[in-house]
Motif scaffolding. Structure first.
Motif, PDB file in Angstrom:
ATOM      1  N   UNK A   5       1.061  -1.094  -0.112  1.00  0.00           N
ATOM      2  CA  UNK A   5      -0.033  -0.013   0.096  1.00  0.00           C
ATOM      3  C   UNK A   5       0.977   1.186  -0.077  1.00  0.00           C
ATOM      4  N   UNK A   6       1.961   1.193   0.913  1.00  0.00           N
ATOM      5  CA  UNK A   6       2.939   2.464   0.767  1.00  0.00           C
ATOM      6  C   UNK A   6       3.488   2.539  -0.436  1.00  0.00           C
ATOM      7  N   UNK A   7       4.112   1.618  -1.074  1.00  0.00           N
ATOM      8  CA  UNK A   7       4.755   1.662  -2.376  1.00  0.00           C
ATOM      9  C   UNK A   7       3.697   2.241  -3.209  1.00  0.00           C
ATOM     10  N   UNK A   8       2.672   1.513  -3.526  1.00  0.00           N
ATOM     11  CA  UNK A   8       1.866   2.081  -4.365  1.00  0.00           C
ATOM     12  C   UNK A   8       1.359   3.629  -4.149  1.00  0.00           C
ATOM     13  N   UNK A   9       0.961   4.112  -2.964  1.00  0.00           N
ATOM     14  CA  UNK A   9       0.979   5.224  -2.637  1.00  0.00           C
ATOM     15  C   UNK A   9       1.937   6.298  -3.038  1.00  0.00           C
ATOM     16  N   UNK A  10       3.230   5.748  -2.669  1.00  0.00           N
ATOM     17  CA  UNK A  10       4.442   6.638  -3.210  1.00  0.00           C
ATOM     18  C   UNK A  10       4.477   6.698  -4.700  1.00  0.00           C
ATOM     19  N   UNK A  11       4.187   5.762  -5.439  1.00  0.00           N
ATOM     20  CA  UNK A  11       4.358   5.951  -6.899  1.00  0.00           C
ATOM     21  C   UNK A  11       3.177   6.634  -7.402  1.00  0.00           C
ATOM     22  N   UNK A  12       2.132   6.738  -6.913  1.00  0.00           N
ATOM     23  CA  UNK A  12       0.914   7.487  -7.223  1.00  0.00           C
ATOM     24  C   UNK A  12       1.320   9.198  -6.893  1.00  0.00           C
ATOM     25  N   UNK A  19       2.144  -4.615 -11.985  1.00  0.00           N
ATOM     26  CA  UNK A  19       3.123  -5.652 -11.700  1.00  0.00           C
ATOM     27  C   UNK A  19       3.429  -5.696 -10.100  1.00  0.00           C
ATOM     28  N   UNK A  20       3.552  -4.482  -9.346  1.00  0.00           N
ATOM     29  CA  UNK A  20       3.600  -4.727  -8.015  1.00  0.00           C
ATOM     30  C   UNK A  20       2.617  -5.448  -7.334  1.00  0.00           C
ATOM     31  N   UNK A  21       1.045  -5.141  -7.721  1.00  0.00           N
ATOM     32  CA  UNK A  21      -0.070  -5.875  -7.215  1.00  0.00           C
ATOM     33  C   UNK A  21       0.006  -7.261  -7.438  1.00  0.00           C
TER      34      UNK A  21
END
Length: 488
Positions: free
Chosen positions: A134-141, A156-158
């Motif tokens: 969740x934190x990685x995806x939020x950082x990317x967004x 890919x991350x998911x």
């Protein structure tokens, strides 16, 4: 206006302030009663019907109906906030109810220490992996511009995360479910009082609503309804099949109760004395000591069940009153007027600078959280959690019928709809059987028509629900208690 009226009356008739204020208060009180006479009459009739059930059937049945009416009223208030305030169609009520029940299990059940030793570490590792994703995806967004590369990277991350989580969790899940599967086979909970689960259930349902709202609230109304229904089915499927979490379809029974147990009451001296005092007139007619004691024992057994249901009634009624006060305050606040403006004309509200998407998300979360409270209350009363019992007919469409019949946009109407529909849902079969016996009194018990009608009694509830809905839609299209637009 009141100050001018008091001044004029004093100057003309030399009347004291106390008399004038008392007179104005009486006028106001009569006006309030007259304005809400339909609400008072509707609730008086409803309570009268429940009391009649107590006299003609039993007080246990009457209180059971009353308690389920209160739980249904909480559900209808949640649905009414979404539909009546903002015009959002949510067919996923079933999923949020189940999450409330899940909260009751996770909060009240004692932890299974052996299961935690067998696979608890693997489950905790998976939890940390989900948080990291969740934190990685939020950082990317936040830090990368919108592009195909960003989209493919998040996908890919998911996918990679799901694979890693599954591989990590599989051995732990198998070990947990192998621990005494007949009685446990799951991790258990925190061993806290089950009333705390009502708050946790609200957070669980609100959290899911936040995710669903972020994804689906931009859809058109019909697509939103389909999306919410499908997401609720996914939630139910997960709860059913993840045995390590709540035993799945094997169910969780014997949950802790906020009310005393009937068996304990039946052996408590103060309760026996209380029952004897209430039934002294009946017991005095029995002169044989053995018969008197047997009658008292039977009354104590019946009274213990009634007492427990009264305890639940007090708890549930407190929740309904608190929610009613809060929702009424919200409805007539500037925020409530803004929500109705958005409901009636989104384009105009958007043009006036109102963030429609943000407000829709907020009210979607609030309504779902209230439904989560109702789900936890339901499991609290039943003392068991059965994921297989969560069906759209009972926990989605019947709730919508309650809101429509009671009057969407009106909190009193939504609550009344919960009472009326649930009462009819339970009492349809006894009423149908009573009418069949009257109209077929001249027929033999073996007559084909009479036998067929009696065998069809369980299905009369659907007929009566359909007829009731048709009549309401024909003669009261806005519900029994339609919405009132007032400014306070």
């Amino acid at each position: 206006n009141y100050f001018q009226l008091i001044t004029n009356l004093q100057s003309r008739f030399n009347i004291s302030n106390c008399i004038i204020v008392q007179t104005i208060w009486n006028i106001q009180r009569k006006s309030i009663v007259r304005k809400n006479l339909n609400v008072i009459m509707a609730y008086a009739i409803m309570m009268g019907l429940i009391i009649l059930v107590g006299f003609f059937q039993s007080w246990n049945i009457a209180l059971s109906i009353f308690n389920m009416c209160l739980i249904s009223a909480v559900m209808t208030m949640g649905a009414n906030i979404q539909w009546g305030y903002a015009g959002l169609i949510n067919f996923g009520i079933m999923g949020y109810t189940a999450l409330g029940g899940l909260a009751a299990v996770l909060i009240s059940v004692d932890p299974v220490q052996e299961a935690w030793r067998a696979g608890g570490f693997d489950i905790l590792m998976c939890l940390w992996l989900i948080i990291a994703m969740i934190f990685i995806i939020r950082f990317i967004l936040k830090n990368f511009a919108k592009s195909k590369l960003r989209t493919y990277g998040i996908a890919a991350i998911i996918i990679a995360g799901i694979i890693i989580i599954r591989v990590t969790a599989e051995p732990g899940i198998e070990a947990i479910e192998a621990v005494n599967p007949a009685k446990t086979g799951f991790l258990g909970g925190f061993g806290l009082p089950i009333v705390f689960s009502w708050i946790v259930g609200a957070f669980f349902a609100g959290g899911l609503a936040f995710i669903v709202g972020k994804v689906a609230l931009g859809l058109r109304a019909d697509y939103l309804a389909i999306a919410t229904l499908l997401i609720s089915e996914i939630v139910i499927a997960i709860i059913k099949h993840e045995d390590w979490l709540t035993r799945g379809v094997k169910n969780v029974i014997g949950l802790k109760r906020p009310a005393p147990y009937e068996v304990d009451l039946q052996t408590t001296e103060w309760f026996i004395n209380l029952v004897e005092r209430f039934n002294l007139g009946k017991l005095d007619l029995i002169y044989n000591l053995a018969d008197r004691q047997a009658a008292l024992n039977q009354l104590v057994i019946e009274g213990s069940s009634v007492f427990v249901k009264l305890c639940y009634s007090g708890l549930f009624l407190t929740v309904v009153i608190i929610l009613l006060i809060l929702t009424q305050k919200a409805l007539y606040s500037p925020w409530g007027r803004m929500m109705r403006a958005i409901r009636d004309n989104e384009e105009a509200a958007n043009a006036m600078g109102k963030n429609v998407v943000k407000q829709h998300l907020l009210i979607f979360i609030l309504g779902s959280a209230i439904v989560g409270i109702a789900g936890a209350m339901l499991v609290t009363q039943d003392g068991l959690f059965t994921p297989g019992s969560y069906r759209p007919m009972r926990y989605t469409f019947l709730i919508w019928v309650m809101v429509i019949i009671g009057g969407s946009g009106n909190n009193f109407g939504a609550i009344l709809g919960g009472f009326a529909v649930w009462f009819l849902w339970i009492e349809a079969a006894p009423i149908a059987l009573f009418l069949i016996n009257i109209f077929t009194a001249g027929m033999a018990d073996t007559h084909a028509l009479k036998v067929h009608l009696i065998e069809s009694v369980p299905y009369f509830r659907y007929l009566m629900m359909g007829l009731g809905l048709l009549l309401i839609m024909r003669y009261r299209p806005k519900g029994i208690l339609p919405e009132k637009i007032e400014i306070k």
